[in-house]
Design a protein around this motif. Structure first.
Motif, mmCIF file in Angstrom:
data_model
loop_
_atom_site.group_PDB
_atom_site.id
_atom_site.type_symbol
_atom_site.label_atom_id
_atom_site.label_comp_id
_atom_site.label_asym_id
_atom_site.label_seq_id
_atom_site.Cartn_x
_atom_site.Cartn_y
_atom_site.Cartn_z
ATOM 1 N N ALA A 58 -5.870 -10.099 10.264
ATOM 2 C CA ALA A 58 -5.496 -9.560 8.951
ATOM 3 C C ALA A 58 -4.285 -8.630 9.062
ATOM 4 C CB ALA A 58 -6.686 -8.816 8.344
ATOM 5 N N LEU A 59 -4.219 -7.835 10.140
ATOM 6 C CA LEU A 59 -3.076 -6.929 10.318
ATOM 7 C C LEU A 59 -1.792 -7.731 10.535
ATOM 8 C CD1 LEU A 59 -2.100 -4.014 10.490
ATOM 9 C CD2 LEU A 59 -2.605 -4.048 12.938
ATOM 10 N N LEU A 60 -1.892 -8.786 11.351
ATOM 11 C CA LEU A 60 -0.710 -9.640 11.585
ATOM 12 C C LEU A 60 -0.260 -10.292 10.272
ATOM 13 C CD1 LEU A 60 1.214 -10.969 13.668
ATOM 14 C CD2 LEU A 60 -0.459 -12.856 13.817
ATOM 15 N N LEU A 61 -1.214 -10.822 9.499
ATOM 16 C CA LEU A 61 -0.886 -11.466 8.217
ATOM 17 C C LEU A 61 -0.332 -10.451 7.214
ATOM 18 C CD1 LEU A 61 -3.844 -13.975 7.706
ATOM 19 C CD2 LEU A 61 -1.454 -14.477 8.301
ATOM 20 N N THR A 62 -0.781 -9.191 7.301
ATOM 21 C CA THR A 62 -0.255 -8.147 6.416
ATOM 22 C C THR A 62 1.244 -7.962 6.663
ATOM 23 O OG1 THR A 62 -2.377 -6.989 6.349
ATOM 24 C CG2 THR A 62 -0.422 -5.678 5.848
ATOM 25 N N VAL A 63 1.631 -7.909 7.946
ATOM 26 C CA VAL A 63 3.046 -7.707 8.285
ATOM 27 C C VAL A 63 3.871 -8.938 7.902
ATOM 28 C CG1 VAL A 63 4.657 -7.354 10.200
ATOM 29 C CG2 VAL A 63 2.504 -6.066 10.125
ATOM 30 N N VAL A 64 3.366 -10.135 8.248
ATOM 31 C CA VAL A 64 4.132 -11.362 7.953
ATOM 32 C C VAL A 64 4.268 -11.581 6.437
ATOM 33 C CG1 VAL A 64 4.094 -13.887 8.162
ATOM 34 C CG2 VAL A 64 3.464 -12.461 10.134
ATOM 35 N N SER A 65 3.169 -11.425 5.682
ATOM 36 C CA SER A 65 3.233 -11.653 4.226
ATOM 37 C C SER A 65 4.034 -10.545 3.544
ATOM 38 C CB SER A 65 1.817 -11.710 3.644
ATOM 39 O OG SER A 65 1.136 -10.483 3.868
ATOM 40 N N GLY A 66 4.021 -9.326 4.118
ATOM 41 C CA GLY A 66 4.827 -8.242 3.579
ATOM 42 C C GLY A 66 6.311 -8.555 3.711
ATOM 43 N N ALA A 67 6.679 -9.095 4.896
ATOM 44 C CA ALA A 67 8.083 -9.484 5.106
ATOM 45 C C ALA A 67 8.463 -10.611 4.150
ATOM 46 C CB ALA A 67 8.263 -9.922 6.560
ATOM 47 N N ALA A 68 7.542 -11.565 3.957
ATOM 48 C CA ALA A 68 7.822 -12.691 3.044
ATOM 49 C C ALA A 68 8.031 -12.183 1.616
ATOM 50 C CB ALA A 68 6.654 -13.682 3.093
ATOM 51 N N TRP A 69 7.171 -11.245 1.167
ATOM 52 C CA TRP A 69 7.280 -10.691 -0.180
ATOM 53 C C TRP A 69 8.645 -10.030 -0.359
ATOM 54 C CZ3 TRP A 69 2.987 -6.923 -2.419
ATOM 55 C CH2 TRP A 69 3.272 -6.628 -3.763
ATOM 56 N N LEU A 70 9.061 -9.263 0.646
ATOM 57 C CA LEU A 70 10.350 -8.567 0.594
ATOM 58 C C LEU A 70 11.505 -9.563 0.481
ATOM 59 C CD1 LEU A 70 11.342 -5.605 0.880
ATOM 60 C CD2 LEU A 70 11.652 -6.070 3.319
ATOM 61 N N VAL A 71 11.465 -10.616 1.302
ATOM 62 C CA VAL A 71 12.546 -11.615 1.287
ATOM 63 C C VAL A 71 12.590 -12.341 -0.059
ATOM 64 C CG1 VAL A 71 13.315 -13.795 2.313
ATOM 65 C CG2 VAL A 71 12.545 -11.934 3.792
ATOM 66 N N VAL A 72 11.419 -12.672 -0.599
ATOM 67 C CA VAL A 72 11.372 -13.379 -1.894
ATOM 68 C C VAL A 72 11.942 -12.490 -2.999
ATOM 69 C CG1 VAL A 72 9.826 -14.288 -3.665
ATOM 70 C CG2 VAL A 72 9.431 -14.865 -1.278
ATOM 71 N N VAL A 73 11.602 -11.204 -2.975
ATOM 72 C CA VAL A 73 12.124 -10.273 -3.992
ATOM 73 C C VAL A 73 13.644 -10.135 -3.845
ATOM 74 C CG1 VAL A 73 12.183 -7.844 -4.706
ATOM 75 C CG2 VAL A 73 9.993 -8.994 -4.348
ATOM 76 N N ALA A 74 14.110 -10.011 -2.588
ATOM 77 C CA ALA A 74 15.556 -9.885 -2.353
ATOM 78 C C ALA A 74 16.290 -11.125 -2.860
ATOM 79 C CB ALA A 74 15.810 -9.669 -0.869
ATOM 80 N N GLN A 75 15.715 -12.286 -2.619
ATOM 81 C CA GLN A 75 16.344 -13.546 -3.059
ATOM 82 C C GLN A 75 16.371 -13.618 -4.590
ATOM 83 O OE1 GLN A 75 15.101 -16.510 -4.590
ATOM 84 N NE2 GLN A 75 17.120 -17.480 -4.351
ATOM 85 N N SER A 76 15.242 -13.264 -5.220
ATOM 86 C CA SER A 76 15.214 -13.386 -6.693
ATOM 87 C C SER A 76 16.084 -12.305 -7.341
ATOM 88 C CB SER A 76 13.772 -13.323 -7.205
ATOM 89 O OG SER A 76 13.224 -12.057 -6.948
ATOM 90 N N MET A 77 16.216 -11.137 -6.716
ATOM 91 C CA MET A 77 17.074 -10.084 -7.283
ATOM 92 C C MET A 77 18.553 -10.476 -7.202
ATOM 93 S SD MET A 77 15.744 -6.370 -6.007
ATOM 94 C CE MET A 77 14.364 -5.509 -6.762
#
Ligand code: HEM
Length: 326
Positions: A58-77
């Motif tokens: 769960a900790l590993l998935l928290t970091v990976v999905s957090g990075a994915a969320w950030l990249v998706v927001v940066a792309q959509s912005m």
């Protein structure tokens, strides 16, 4: 509906609630229940391994999905290509210059500190040290609570803004303390055999889980109502907007889980605790396993709804917009 963002949010909420939930479960439910075994049993060692595996994944998935969320927001912005998000430094701009991005480095530091503390906390012998349990509990609460700075709760003005942010911070921690501890409980009930020591552990675990559950449900109701007041604010915003109807669906799911939890607390746990016959406690354990699995599935559905809610304009805003467009 911007699917990549919703998927990244759903994965991140699920992973973050699970890592904080696993930590809370070990401190408040599992280790106290293991101490009540009263006879030698292989259950604590087996469960410590499984809970450790759940917490690390769960900790590993928290970091990976957090990075994915950030990249998706940066792309959509920026409306740029995925490659440009990194090559053009758009990611750093989002991290340094947006309210959403600024909380990410802090949460990454919390995740790294938690990883360091997990080494002694998730050891095969189990954790007895109160300082280690307290630090892990605080880091886990901080990691999940800080998500409030990435949601609709930011941006409020004055004292109301502070009240809303604090309510959402506490809402997230209560969500981890209840929904995040369901999967660990399901693992414990699944591994518990019918030998007296295992049944003793299952008894103490279900009793402690439901006591933590009552506190979390009450907190979710109060902080959820505060969130609803600030983000919907009227009955028509709840009934006449997509945001409001989605929130009502979430509250309906919440009420179904509370009903199942009430059956577990008022009927099945007393049978597990007081029914001395092996057949009686075995039957109660079987039904608790089934109900907990259903609660895990409903909890996942609530997280899916939350993942969409945060991408929709809040109810009060959508209502104003709807009235202006008529
Ligand atoms: C099992 C019960 C519940 C769980 C697991 C849960 C979980 C969550 C999570 C993870 C968030 C996102 C917070 C953020 O990122 O800022 C959230 C937001 C919210 N919750 Fe709950 N919640 C639960 C029950 C409730 C209840 C009972 C209410 C209403 C009485 C409620 C109302 C809200 C509202 C209005 C938001 C803000 C949504 C947004 O616009 O982003 N929740 N909840």
């Amino acid at each position: 509906m911007n699917d990549p963002l919703i998927y990244a949010r759903a994965a991140h909420y699920a992973a973050t609630l699970s890592v904080a939930g696993a930590a809370f479960f070990i401190v408040f439910v599992a280790e106290p229940a293991f101490a009540a075994a009263g006879a030698p049993t292989r259950l604590p060692a087996l469960l410590r391994r499984r809970l450790a595996l759940l917490a690390w994944i769960a900790l590993l998935l928290t970091v990976v999905s957090g990075a994915a969320w950030l990249v998706v927001v940066a792309q959509s912005m920026s409306d740029s290509s995925w490659a440009e998000v990194v090559s053009e430094g758009i990611l750093w701009t989002v991290l340094a210059q947006t309210g959403f991005g600024r909380v990410w480095p802090d949460r990454f530091v919390l995740a790294c500190l938690l990883a360091g503390m997990f080494v002694p906390f998730l050891s095969a012998e189990g954790v007895k040290s109160i300082p280690i349990k307290s630090v892990v509990g605080a880091l886990a609460a901080g990691l999940v609570g800080a998500l409030a700075w990435a949601g609709h709760a930011v941006g409020g003005a004055g004292i109301e803004g502070v009240v809303h942010l604090i309510a959402d911070f506490v809402h997230l921690i209560a969500a981890a303390a209840w929904i995040g501890t369901l999967l660990p409980l399901a693992l414990l009930l699944a591994a518990a055999g019918h030998d007296p020591a295992s049944v003793a552990i299952a008894r103490v675990a279900t009793l402690r889980f439901s006591t933590v559950g009552i506190g979390s449900v009450g907190t979710l109701l109060v902080t959820g109502s505060i969130n609803t007041w600030y983000l919907a604010g009227s009955v028509s915003a709840l009934t006449e907007t997509d945001y409001g109807r989605l929130l009502l669906a979430k509250i309906a799911l919440f009420l179904v889980i509370v009903a199942i939890a009430a059956v577990n607390r008022l009927r099945l746990t007393p049978r597990l605790v007081h029914d001395a016959s092996a057949a009686g406690s075995a039957a109660a354990l079987r039904q608790l396993r089934r109900n907990t699995a259903i609660e895990v599935a409903l909890g996942a559905a609530i997280i899916a709804v939350v993942a969409v809610l945060g991408t929709s304009p809040p109810g009060f805003e959508a209502l104003i917009h709807a009235h202006h467009s008529h």
